[in-house]
Design a protein around this motif. Structure first.
Motif, short mmCIF file in Angstrom:
data_model
loop_
_atom_site.label_atom_id
_atom_site.label_comp_id
_atom_site.label_asym_id
_atom_site.label_seq_id
_atom_site.Cartn_x
_atom_site.Cartn_y
_atom_site.Cartn_z
N SER A 36 9.77 10.75 -5.47
CA SER A 36 10.68 9.67 -5.16
C SER A 36 10.03 8.66 -4.37
N VAL A 37 8.87 9.30 -3.55
CA VAL A 37 8.46 8.16 -2.55
C VAL A 37 7.76 7.12 -2.95
N ILE A 38 7.22 7.14 -4.04
CA ILE A 38 6.68 5.77 -4.56
C ILE A 38 7.76 4.68 -5.15
N GLY A 39 8.69 5.18 -5.70
CA GLY A 39 9.86 4.32 -6.05
C GLY A 39 10.42 3.70 -4.72
N GLU A 40 11.12 4.62 -3.75
CA GLU A 40 11.45 4.24 -2.70
C GLU A 40 10.77 3.19 -1.82
N LEU A 57 3.31 -0.76 4.23
CA LEU A 57 2.37 0.52 4.17
C LEU A 57 3.60 1.64 3.99
N SER A 58 3.46 2.64 3.15
CA SER A 58 4.38 3.76 3.19
C SER A 58 3.57 5.13 2.98
N GLY A 59 3.98 5.99 3.71
CA GLY A 59 3.41 7.43 3.75
C GLY A 59 4.19 8.16 2.94
N CYS A 90 0.92 -1.30 0.09
CA CYS A 90 -0.07 0.20 0.08
C CYS A 90 0.81 1.07 -0.07
N LEU A 91 0.78 1.83 -1.10
CA LEU A 91 1.77 3.07 -1.29
C LEU A 91 1.30 4.43 -1.26
N ASN A 92 1.45 5.11 -0.39
CA ASN A 92 0.51 6.50 -0.11
C ASN A 92 -0.71 6.52 -0.11
N PRO A 93 -1.45 5.47 0.67
CA PRO A 93 -2.93 5.33 0.44
C PRO A 93 -3.76 6.51 0.91
N THR A 94 -4.78 6.85 0.10
CA THR A 94 -5.74 7.50 0.45
C THR A 94 -7.05 6.81 0.82
N LEU A 95 -6.81 6.98 2.46
CA LEU A 95 -7.49 6.08 3.15
C LEU A 95 -9.17 6.48 3.58
N ALA A 96 -9.82 5.40 3.50
CA ALA A 96 -11.39 5.55 3.96
C ALA A 96 -11.39 6.08 5.41
N PRO A 97 -12.42 6.96 5.79
CA PRO A 97 -12.37 7.65 7.01
C PRO A 97 -12.51 6.63 8.00
N ASP A 98 -12.96 5.46 8.18
CA ASP A 98 -12.96 4.51 9.33
C ASP A 98 -12.22 3.31 8.92
N VAL A 99 -11.15 3.44 8.33
CA VAL A 99 -10.37 2.16 7.89
C VAL A 99 -9.86 1.31 8.92
N ASN A 100 -9.73 1.79 10.07
CA ASN A 100 -9.18 1.05 11.20
C ASN A 100 -10.21 0.26 11.82
#
Length: 385
Positions: A241-245, A197-199, A165-175
């Motif tokens: 560079s975030v996605i490649g790293e 998971l990467s931020g 999961c790269l730099n996800p756009t997360l749903a509000p209550d994903v947890n």
């Protein structure tokens, strides 16, 4: 500069090793639509009639397919990951429809549910039926599709072994969603799972806060065979560079068991073992590689050497015989097995048997080998006794 150099290497590998990519118009009954699919077959696919290859499903294929193939080739050519079959789905014009969620309850929208079933019930079975895939499956998503792939964690019988999961756009209550998926169900399963998971330190604060909360939650799951890595990538030099790293760091974690024994692995898992346990560890490592990835690569000689000191120095070298016989079975044309058997017999003052083993080992060596003269010193030493 280091990351730029790595990415240049990645893409040079991607286009330099005779890969075969099949471009297919997939007519989906579930979607009532045609999707552009790219299927990458690794360089050994046609040459190797025995092995099966792990399968990776890459969403946002228009952006991520070449990157994933490049990283895969880079790691496999370093012998740090198996070669893989990679399937990319072009979602340039359909991403919001295929991966969208309801902001009121975080459920997938109707079109996204269809896309979910398309992947699960059509595309993956098609690839598995037509290509030599192993049971190890990876799924990759970025931003919106990174949130989408988390929904596969609800399956009672997991489809995927690895989630990137790269730099996800997360749903509000994903947890809360994850809590409802009961991730603890994976614990008793005879399998291994990875969640990467990467931020993105350059993301808006609201998005980044959500990613950090999700990463903290996923790391708290605490299931032994469900390995979670959360990389915030704070040192990444730019947003681009975030996605490649992140992709490269995901590979390093997911396929760490495939790599040869590192110093860190030796210090953590092997250093304090007794000889029979060290031998068993080595054998299990390669059984796990074959089971997970479909790769019967045999035990690497450098990994044999990695546990040599334990075998020789602990318990008076009593396990040198078992060690030598194991190596002879693995590498019958190598002198290494005969060397360890020679050491075993010599330590027990059975000089006749030791001499025989040293001579057999020396006879397997090329006289031009600079190590041949060194090896013959074993023969001379025993003759002197």
């Amino acid at each position: 500069m280091r990351i730029l150099t790595l990415l240049l290497l990645v893409f040079s590998f991607s286009f330099s090793f005779g890969q075969k990519t099949i471009f297919k118009k997939y007519e989906s009954d579930e979607l009532k639509d045609i999707r552009d699919v790219s299927i990458y077959l690794p360089k050994s696919y046609e040459k190797d009639s025995i092995s099966n290859f792990p399968l990776a499903i890459v969403l946002d294929g228009h952006k991520l397919f070449d990157l994933y193939v490049g990283v895969s080739n880079y790691y496999s050519n370093q012998d740090n990951a198996p070669e893989q079959i990679v399937v990319g789905i072009d979602m340039e014009s359909t991403r919001n429809k295929d991966a969208g969620y309801d902001i009121t309850n975080s459920n997938l929208r109707t079109d996204a549910k269809r896309f979910y079933r398309f992947l699960r019930d059509e595309l993956i079975p098609f690839v598995e039926a037509n290509y030599k895939t192993s049971p190890f499956l990876t799924i990759v998503g970025e931003s919106l599709t990174a949130n989408f792939i988390t929904h596969f964690l609800k399956e009672g019988d997991p489809i995927f072994n690895a989630y990137i999961c790269l730099n996800p756009t997360l749903a509000p209550d994903v947890n809360a969603k994850m809590q409802g998926f009961n991730l603890e169900k994976m614990g008793p399963m005879d399998n291994t799972f990875y969640f990467y998971l990467s931020g993105n330190p350059y993301a808006k604060s609201e998005k980044l806060t959500k990613i950090q909360s999700y990463g903290k939650f996923m790391k708290s799951v605490g299931v032994e065979n469900f390995h979670v890595v959360f990389d915030e990538l704070k040192s990444s030099p730019s947003s681009s560079s975030v996605i490649g790293e992140g992709m490269s760091r995901a590979f390093a974690k997911i396929f760490e068991i495939y790599s040869g024994i590192t110093q860190d692995e030796y210090d953590k898992n092997i250093k304090e073992l007794d000889p029979p346990s060290a031998i068993a560890y080595l054998e299990k490592k390669y059984l796990d590689i074959e089971y997970l990835f479909g790769s019967n690569i045999g035990i690497r000689q450098r990994d044999v050497v990695a546990i040599e000191d334990i075998i020789i120095e602990k318990e008076n070298g009593d396990y040198l015989k078992d060690f030598g016989e194991m190596i002879l079975k693995l590498y019958p044309t190598s002198e290494m097995g005969n060397y360890y058997l020679g050491r075993y017999f010599e330590s027990g003052n059975d000089f006749k048997s030791a001499l025989e083993q040293y001579r057999l080992g020396y006879g397997k060596m090329d006289p031009a080998d600079p190590n041949a003269d060194l090896f013959y010193q074993n023969v001379e030493r025993v003759l002197g006794k």
